[in-house]
Enzyme design. Structure first.
Site, mmCIF file in Angstrom:
data_model
loop_
_atom_site.group_PDB
_atom_site.id
_atom_site.type_symbol
_atom_site.label_atom_id
_atom_site.label_comp_id
_atom_site.label_asym_id
_atom_site.label_seq_id
_atom_site.Cartn_x
_atom_site.Cartn_y
_atom_site.Cartn_z
ATOM 1 N N THR A 113 -49.991 52.468 8.232
ATOM 2 C CA THR A 113 -51.247 52.058 7.591
ATOM 3 C C THR A 113 -51.105 50.862 6.655
ATOM 4 O O THR A 113 -52.107 50.309 6.204
ATOM 5 C CB THR A 113 -51.847 53.223 6.772
ATOM 6 O OG1 THR A 113 -50.929 53.586 5.731
ATOM 7 C CG2 THR A 113 -52.157 54.415 7.652
ATOM 8 N N GLU A 154 -43.465 56.710 5.735
ATOM 9 C CA GLU A 154 -44.667 56.937 6.533
ATOM 10 C C GLU A 154 -44.350 56.944 8.020
ATOM 11 O O GLU A 154 -44.845 57.789 8.769
ATOM 12 C CB GLU A 154 -45.741 55.878 6.236
ATOM 13 C CG GLU A 154 -47.033 56.185 6.969
ATOM 14 C CD GLU A 154 -48.090 55.092 6.848
ATOM 15 O OE1 GLU A 154 -48.888 54.944 7.799
ATOM 16 O OE2 GLU A 154 -48.115 54.391 5.822
ATOM 17 N N CYS A 214 -55.056 50.710 6.834
ATOM 18 C CA CYS A 214 -56.087 51.284 5.972
ATOM 19 C C CYS A 214 -56.923 50.208 5.292
ATOM 20 O O CYS A 214 -56.509 49.049 5.175
ATOM 21 C CB CYS A 214 -55.456 52.237 4.957
ATOM 22 S SG CYS A 214 -54.830 51.452 3.485
ATOM 23 N N CYS A 228 -55.177 52.464 -4.654
ATOM 24 C CA CYS A 228 -56.149 52.833 -3.621
ATOM 25 C C CYS A 228 -56.487 54.306 -3.808
ATOM 26 O O CYS A 228 -55.873 55.007 -4.618
ATOM 27 C CB CYS A 228 -55.559 52.585 -2.232
ATOM 28 S SG CYS A 228 -54.101 53.603 -1.901
ATOM 29 N N HIS A 251 -39.102 53.709 7.029
ATOM 30 C CA HIS A 251 -40.119 53.876 5.993
ATOM 31 C C HIS A 251 -40.627 55.315 6.049
ATOM 32 O O HIS A 251 -40.832 55.861 7.141
ATOM 33 C CB HIS A 251 -41.268 52.887 6.208
ATOM 34 C CG HIS A 251 -42.265 52.881 5.081
ATOM 35 N ND1 HIS A 251 -43.282 53.812 4.992
ATOM 36 C CD2 HIS A 251 -42.388 52.083 3.990
ATOM 37 C CE1 HIS A 251 -43.983 53.576 3.897
ATOM 38 N NE2 HIS A 251 -43.466 52.539 3.266
ATOM 39 N N HIS A 273 -44.803 54.637 -4.117
ATOM 40 C CA HIS A 273 -43.706 53.707 -4.352
ATOM 41 C C HIS A 273 -43.983 52.812 -5.565
ATOM 42 O O HIS A 273 -44.385 51.663 -5.442
ATOM 43 C CB HIS A 273 -43.443 52.855 -3.104
ATOM 44 C CG HIS A 273 -42.699 53.587 -2.047
ATOM 45 N ND1 HIS A 273 -42.742 53.250 -0.709
ATOM 46 C CD2 HIS A 273 -41.881 54.679 -2.114
ATOM 47 C CE1 HIS A 273 -41.990 54.088 -0.016
ATOM 48 N NE2 HIS A 273 -41.457 54.950 -0.847
ATOM 49 N N SER A 283 -42.192 49.150 -1.702
ATOM 50 C CA SER A 283 -43.592 49.339 -1.342
ATOM 51 C C SER A 283 -43.951 48.416 -0.184
ATOM 52 O O SER A 283 -43.985 47.194 -0.338
ATOM 53 C CB SER A 283 -44.486 49.037 -2.550
ATOM 54 O OG SER A 283 -45.831 48.847 -2.155
ATOM 55 N N SER A 284 -44.219 49.012 0.977
ATOM 56 C CA SER A 284 -44.520 48.213 2.172
ATOM 57 C C SER A 284 -45.741 47.325 1.963
ATOM 58 O O SER A 284 -45.721 46.134 2.254
ATOM 59 C CB SER A 284 -44.748 49.141 3.370
ATOM 60 O OG SER A 284 -45.192 48.410 4.492
ATOM 61 N N ASN A 285 -46.834 47.900 1.431
ATOM 62 C CA ASN A 285 -48.055 47.101 1.315
ATOM 63 C C ASN A 285 -47.890 45.962 0.314
ATOM 64 O O ASN A 285 -48.474 44.896 0.483
ATOM 65 C CB ASN A 285 -49.258 48.002 0.994
ATOM 66 C CG ASN A 285 -49.336 48.408 -0.457
ATOM 67 O OD1 ASN A 285 -49.862 47.683 -1.289
ATOM 68 N ND2 ASN A 285 -48.796 49.579 -0.773
#
Length: 318
Positions: free
Chosen positions: A171, A132, A201, A18, A130, A47, A229-231
């Site tokens: 996000t 963030e 996001c 991104c 986390h 991450h 990696s959360s996403n």
């Protein structure tokens, strides 16, 4: 013997890097060009082990805390954001520091500050521990941000004043799961104030939408990304909830469980927002060595977002 059966690979678009991740990596590279090695980075810049190892090879040194950095070398704060105490400590030590926080995370920080100044207590929807979440909660004094991870957590919240609340979110969460938590918050606290524009996001939302679009067509889903990696982990969950019988997170092609994929004739492939395209190509090549592959792209959005690097680098290149 290799399996030469026909296989259709559905390739999600958008996928991978991104704008915030791309910017953060460029910041480390530009810092190395400007100041030379070593440049210190507090926490993994993004991450992804492949990305971190590549930057380490160029002279970046990754540390967990600021006190591991010598005061005479530059330090960069990761894309996830940091508590206010971190830049304060860097200033106290007269360090050169560059903040690579994603601008969309910074937007949430500004939002939190605005609500706090208006006398509201914050509820943050996020994952405990986390980076963030730690960074966002660390924008305000202790006790000013209450964390919820699930709808069940909403029932146990004990705010100072139920009529003086606002909520923000990490996000990189699941869009659908977050909607459930928001609904629970609004049901219990009707006066709670939400963000002007959703905090999750655009990249997280777009990557989840692409997985949902391909889910009816595929027998299995592979998400290329790191376990922290959360996403990326949310993409696996989105695939499972959308009906994928097998959804797996892999860091790279060597992690693929080929036996688990036996019999599959259509496999979806996507990548988390911190996974570079080179790893996607590596996975596609691994399939091409084992199957007669047809690749179909599933495009649900077009991304053209770009974030400027900090002024210290723009001035240098002017």
């Amino acid at each position: 013997m290799p399996d030469t059966a026909d296989l259709t690979l559905y390739l999600a678009a958008p996928r991978g890097f991104c704008a915030g991740v791309d910017r953060a990596i460029r910041i480390v590279e530009m810092a190395l060009e400007k100041w030379g090695a070593p440049v210190f980075v507090r926490h993994e810049i993004v991450h992804n082990k492949f990305v971190v190892d590549a930057l380490r090879a160029k002279g970046a040194v990754f540390v967990e805390e600021l006190d591991e950095c010598p005061p005479d070398r530059p330090v960069i704060f990761s894309a996830h954001g940091v508590p206010k105490s971190v830049p304060e400590a860097a200033r106290a030590r007269e360090m050169i520091y560059v903040d690579a926080t994603c601008p969309l995370v910074s937007k949430v920080h500004i939002e939190a500050e605005r609500h706090f100044e208006a006398g509201l207590q914050l509820v943050m929807i996020g994952h405990a521990g986390h980076p963030e979440t730690v960074g966002t909660m660390g924008q305000l004094p202790p006790g000013e941000v209450l964390l919820v991870e699930t709808e069940a957590d909403v029932a146990t919240l004990a705010p100072r004043d139920e009529s003086r609340l606002a909520f923000i979110t990490q996000t990189t969460l699941s869009v659908d799961d977050t909607a459930g938590i928001v609904a629970a918050l609004q049901a219990r606290f009707p006066a709670i104030i939400g963000p002007h524009k959703e905090d999750i996001c655009y990249a997280t939302t777009n990557r989840q939408a692409a997985v949902k679009a391909m889910a009816p067509e595929i027998d299995a889903l592979l998400v290329i990304g790191a376990p922290n990696s959360s996403n990326s982990r949310r993409l696996v969950e989105v695939g499972q909830k959308a009906g994928c019988a097998y959804a797996q997170l892999v860091q790279r092609a060597t992690d693929i469980d080929w036996r688990a994929l036996q019999g599959a004739r259509a496999i979806g492939i996507t990548a988390g927002a911190s996974a570079p395209e080179v790893l996607v190509n590596e996975v596609l090549d691994a399939f091409a060595c084992r199957y007669n592959v047809t690749v179909k792209q599933v495009q649900t959005a077009t991304e053209n977002v770009e974030f400027k690097v900090p002024r210290v680098f723009r001035e240098a290149s002017a």
